[in-house]
Structures are given as structure tokens and as C-alpha cells.
Design a protein around this motif. Structure first.
Motif, PDB file in Angstrom:
ATOM      1  N   ALA A  22     -14.495 -32.959  35.631  1.00 44.62           N
ATOM      2  CA  ALA A  22     -14.513 -31.946  36.682  1.00 44.62           C
ATOM      3  C   ALA A  22     -15.813 -31.158  36.636  1.00 44.62           C
ATOM      4  O   ALA A  22     -16.400 -30.964  35.577  1.00 44.62           O
ATOM      5  CB  ALA A  22     -13.317 -31.014  36.502  1.00 44.62           C
ATOM      6  N   ALA A  23     -16.231 -30.700  37.807  1.00 44.17           N
ATOM      7  CA  ALA A  23     -17.459 -29.907  37.883  1.00 44.17           C
ATOM      8  C   ALA A  23     -17.189 -28.497  37.382  1.00 44.17           C
ATOM      9  O   ALA A  23     -16.095 -27.966  37.558  1.00 44.17           O
ATOM     10  CB  ALA A  23     -17.951 -29.873  39.325  1.00 44.17           C
ATOM     11  N   PRO A  24     -18.174 -27.875  36.745  1.00 44.23           N
ATOM     12  CA  PRO A  24     -17.985 -26.502  36.264  1.00 44.23           C
ATOM     13  C   PRO A  24     -17.959 -25.523  37.429  1.00 44.23           C
ATOM     14  O   PRO A  24     -18.467 -25.821  38.514  1.00 44.23           O
ATOM     15  CB  PRO A  24     -19.212 -26.272  35.388  1.00 44.23           C
ATOM     16  CG  PRO A  24     -20.254 -27.166  35.970  1.00 44.23           C
ATOM     17  CD  PRO A  24     -19.501 -28.376  36.472  1.00 44.23           C
ATOM     18  N   THR A  25     -17.398 -24.334  37.197  1.00 47.49           N
ATOM     19  CA  THR A  25     -17.447 -23.281  38.207  1.00 47.49           C
ATOM     20  C   THR A  25     -18.887 -22.791  38.298  1.00 47.49           C
ATOM     21  O   THR A  25     -19.707 -23.055  37.411  1.00 47.49           O
ATOM     22  CB  THR A  25     -16.530 -22.107  37.824  1.00 47.49           C
ATOM     23  OG1 THR A  25     -17.033 -21.515  36.620  1.00 47.49           O
ATOM     24  CG2 THR A  25     -15.088 -22.561  37.641  1.00 47.49           C
ATOM     25  N   SER A  26     -19.191 -22.052  39.345  1.00 42.98           N
ATOM     26  CA  SER A  26     -20.556 -21.537  39.489  1.00 42.98           C
ATOM     27  C   SER A  26     -20.896 -20.577  38.347  1.00 42.98           C
ATOM     28  O   SER A  26     -22.038 -20.528  37.888  1.00 42.98           O
ATOM     29  CB  SER A  26     -20.734 -20.859  40.842  1.00 42.98           C
ATOM     30  OG  SER A  26     -19.796 -19.822  41.004  1.00 42.98           O
ATOM     31  N   LYS A  27     -19.908 -19.830  37.848  1.00 35.82           N
ATOM     32  CA  LYS A  27     -20.143 -18.927  36.723  1.00 35.82           C
ATOM     33  C   LYS A  27     -20.470 -19.720  35.457  1.00 35.82           C
ATOM     34  O   LYS A  27     -21.400 -19.377  34.728  1.00 35.82           O
ATOM     35  CB  LYS A  27     -18.929 -18.042  36.486  1.00 35.82           C
ATOM     36  CG  LYS A  27     -19.120 -17.053  35.360  1.00 35.82           C
ATOM     37  CD  LYS A  27     -17.896 -16.205  35.120  1.00 35.82           C
ATOM     38  CE  LYS A  27     -18.122 -15.297  33.913  1.00 35.82           C
ATOM     39  NZ  LYS A  27     -16.936 -14.557  33.539  1.00 35.82           N
ATOM     40  N   GLU A  28     -19.702 -20.793  35.189  1.00 36.11           N
ATOM     41  CA  GLU A  28     -19.964 -21.639  34.016  1.00 36.11           C
ATOM     42  C   GLU A  28     -21.364 -22.253  34.091  1.00 36.11           C
ATOM     43  O   GLU A  28     -22.074 -22.306  33.091  1.00 36.11           O
ATOM     44  CB  GLU A  28     -18.927 -22.755  33.905  1.00 36.11           C
ATOM     45  CG  GLU A  28     -17.546 -22.307  33.483  1.00 36.11           C
ATOM     46  CD  GLU A  28     -16.527 -23.436  33.531  1.00 36.11           C
ATOM     47  OE1 GLU A  28     -15.641 -23.443  32.677  1.00 36.11           O
ATOM     48  OE2 GLU A  28     -16.624 -24.313  34.424  1.00 36.11           O
ATOM     49  N   ALA A  29     -21.727 -22.723  35.273  1.00 37.58           N
ATOM     50  CA  ALA A  29     -23.045 -23.342  35.455  1.00 37.58           C
ATOM     51  C   ALA A  29     -24.168 -22.322  35.237  1.00 37.58           C
ATOM     52  O   ALA A  29     -25.186 -22.628  34.616  1.00 37.58           O
ATOM     53  CB  ALA A  29     -23.150 -23.964  36.841  1.00 37.58           C
ATOM     54  N   ALA A  30     -23.975 -21.090  35.723  1.00 37.17           N
ATOM     55  CA  ALA A  30     -24.996 -20.060  35.566  1.00 37.17           C
ATOM     56  C   ALA A  30     -25.173 -19.669  34.105  1.00 37.17           C
ATOM     57  O   ALA A  30     -26.298 -19.496  33.622  1.00 37.17           O
ATOM     58  CB  ALA A  30     -24.635 -18.831  36.400  1.00 37.17           C
ATOM     59  N   VAL A  31     -24.057 -19.545  33.376  1.00 40.32           N
ATOM     60  CA  VAL A  31     -24.127 -19.204  31.944  1.00 40.32           C
ATOM     61  C   VAL A  31     -24.855 -20.309  31.191  1.00 40.32           C
ATOM     62  O   VAL A  31     -25.732 -20.040  30.365  1.00 40.32           O
ATOM     63  CB  VAL A  31     -22.709 -18.973  31.362  1.00 40.32           C
ATOM     64  CG1 VAL A  31     -22.736 -18.921  29.842  1.00 40.32           C
ATOM     65  CG2 VAL A  31     -22.111 -17.694  31.927  1.00 40.32           C
ATOM     66  N   ALA A  32     -24.508 -21.559  31.454  1.00 45.40           N
ATOM     67  CA  ALA A  32     -25.139 -22.691  30.765  1.00 45.40           C
ATOM     68  C   ALA A  32     -26.639 -22.751  31.049  1.00 45.40           C
ATOM     69  O   ALA A  32     -27.436 -23.001  30.147  1.00 45.40           O
ATOM     70  CB  ALA A  32     -24.471 -23.998  31.166  1.00 45.40           C
ATOM     71  N   ALA A  33     -27.024 -22.520  32.289  1.00 42.47           N
ATOM     72  CA  ALA A  33     -28.441 -22.608  32.671  1.00 42.47           C
ATOM     73  C   ALA A  33     -29.271 -21.472  32.082  1.00 42.47           C
ATOM     74  O   ALA A  33     -30.474 -21.621  31.872  1.00 42.47           O
ATOM     75  CB  ALA A  33     -28.568 -22.615  34.189  1.00 42.47           C
ATOM     76  N   SER A  34     -28.630 -20.348  31.779  1.00 44.25           N
ATOM     77  CA  SER A  34     -29.377 -19.178  31.282  1.00 44.25           C
ATOM     78  C   SER A  34     -29.753 -19.279  29.815  1.00 44.25           C
ATOM     79  O   SER A  34     -30.700 -18.631  29.372  1.00 44.25           O
ATOM     80  CB  SER A  34     -28.539 -17.913  31.487  1.00 44.25           C
ATOM     81  OG  SER A  34     -27.465 -17.870  30.545  1.00 44.25           O
ATOM     82  N   PHE A  35     -29.006 -20.054  29.038  1.00 42.01           N
ATOM     83  CA  PHE A  35     -29.182 -20.130  27.589  1.00 42.01           C
ATOM     84  C   PHE A  35     -29.103 -18.733  26.961  1.00 42.01           C
ATOM     85  O   PHE A  35     -29.709 -18.463  25.930  1.00 42.01           O
ATOM     86  CB  PHE A  35     -30.502 -20.806  27.197  1.00 42.01           C
ATOM     87  CG  PHE A  35     -30.553 -22.260  27.556  1.00 42.01           C
ATOM     88  CD1 PHE A  35     -29.932 -23.209  26.754  1.00 42.01           C
ATOM     89  CD2 PHE A  35     -31.202 -22.684  28.700  1.00 42.01           C
ATOM     90  CE1 PHE A  35     -29.977 -24.553  27.076  1.00 42.01           C
ATOM     91  CE2 PHE A  35     -31.241 -24.032  29.038  1.00 42.01           C
ATOM     92  CZ  PHE A  35     -30.624 -24.966  28.229  1.00 42.01           C
TER      93      PHE A  35
END
Length: 169
Positions: A22-35
Motif C-alpha cells: 500500500a502507498a503511504p499517507t502524505s504525512k508518512e511520505a513527508a516524514v520519510a522525505a525530511s529525514f
């Protein structure tokens, strides 16, 4: 064309999409991209480089007795945790580590094969291979480079006992 042909193609497409995670939520994706973990938390990245060996088999990931989901080929998952001692099960291997607030931790799952013997089918001898998933903590620079080449899957946070019960039903 016969109706069963269309049904077979539709079923195959659904199964293929389900196996991708499943694709991550937009919040999950933003947290992952921020490191950058949120205050008083640590970020955990678990990834599996894309490869042909064991490509159709997912690796189960859990931490501290809670299932985080399955990791398909060429994907990664990211989740937060509190500081302290933790046990990550990735690729069937237990990895103990101590997390500090504000830090990121990276773990890679590799797949290897081992011979399980041979099967003789008429004049042809075919090797029977088993797959081993091996998890290991990796360097942040190496991991960040690998994460740019793969996509993220959603994390499912559930107790292990609940996961086992769902599988049995």
C-alpha cells in the motif's frame, strides 16, 4: 473473447497491485522525505533494494513485538520510535540497537539463495533454491542513496499476535 479471460486478467491485475504494498499517507511520505524525526523521536528506515532474486517474496518487518508490515522487493518503510533499546526483526534476523532522539537509523534487507537439493524431471536436473532474508544496519549515506532509487510502502502497526490471528482466519 470469453468472459473468463477478462476475469483472469482483472484478477491478475488486482493481485499484482496488492503485492506491491500500500502507498503511504502524505504525512508518512513527508516524514520519510525530511529525514527529520519529530521532537523526542527517532526515525527508522527499513529498505530492500530491487533485485531479481526473491522478487516475488515479501519480507516481514516488526519492531518491539509489533508488526510493521511486509516489505516488497524494491521498497522501503519508515516509522518513528521513542529513544531507548529496541529489537527490529527484518528479514528473519533480530537486530538490537539503541535509538537516540533526533537520529535516523537505516536497515537493509538482502536476499540470498541456498540450494535445497535437486529435482530430477526426466532428462533434466533442476536445482531447488530456498531464499534467505538477511537484515543489517547500514551507513546513512549508503542508505540515503539507495532510498532515492526505490519507493515507500505504508506501515501497518499491529501487535504480532493480531497479525498471526489475521493470517489464520
Amino acid at each position: 473473447m470469453p468472459r473468463y479471460f477478462h476475469d483472469t486478467i482483472l484478477l491478475g491485475a488486482v493481485l499484482l497491485m496488492a503485492s506491491c504494498g500500500a502507498a503511504p499517507t502524505s504525512k508518512e511520505a513527508a516524514v520519510a522525505a525530511s529525514f527529520t524525526p519529530t521532537r523526542d523521536m527517532s526515525l527508522i528506515y527499513v529498505y530492500r533494494p530491487a533485485g531479481l532474486l526473491g522478487a516475488a517474496v515479501n519480507s516481514r518487518v516488526s519492531m518491539d513485538g509489533r508488526s510493521k508490515g511486509e516489505l516488497p522487493n524494491g521498497k522501503f518503510m519508515c516509522f518513528e520510535t521513542v529513544q531507548g533499546n529496541h529489537e527490529l526483526l527484518a528479514g528473519g534476523r533480530s537486530i538490537r540497537f539503541s535509538a537516540k532522539s533526533g537520529e535516523c537509523y537505516f536497515f537493509m534487507v538482502n536476499v540470498s539463495s541456498e540450494s535445497q537439493g535437486h529435482m530430477v524431471t526426466g532428462p533434466v536436473t533442476v536445482p531447488i533454491l530456498g531464499f534467505n532474508f538477511q537484515g543489517q544496519q547500514v551507513d546513512a549515506n549508503e542508505a540515503r542513496s539507495a532510498l532515492q532509487k526505490i519507493s515507500q510502502v505504508a506501515v501497518k502497526d499491529a501487535p504480532i499476535s493480531q497479525t498471526v490471528r489475521i493470517i489464520r482466519e
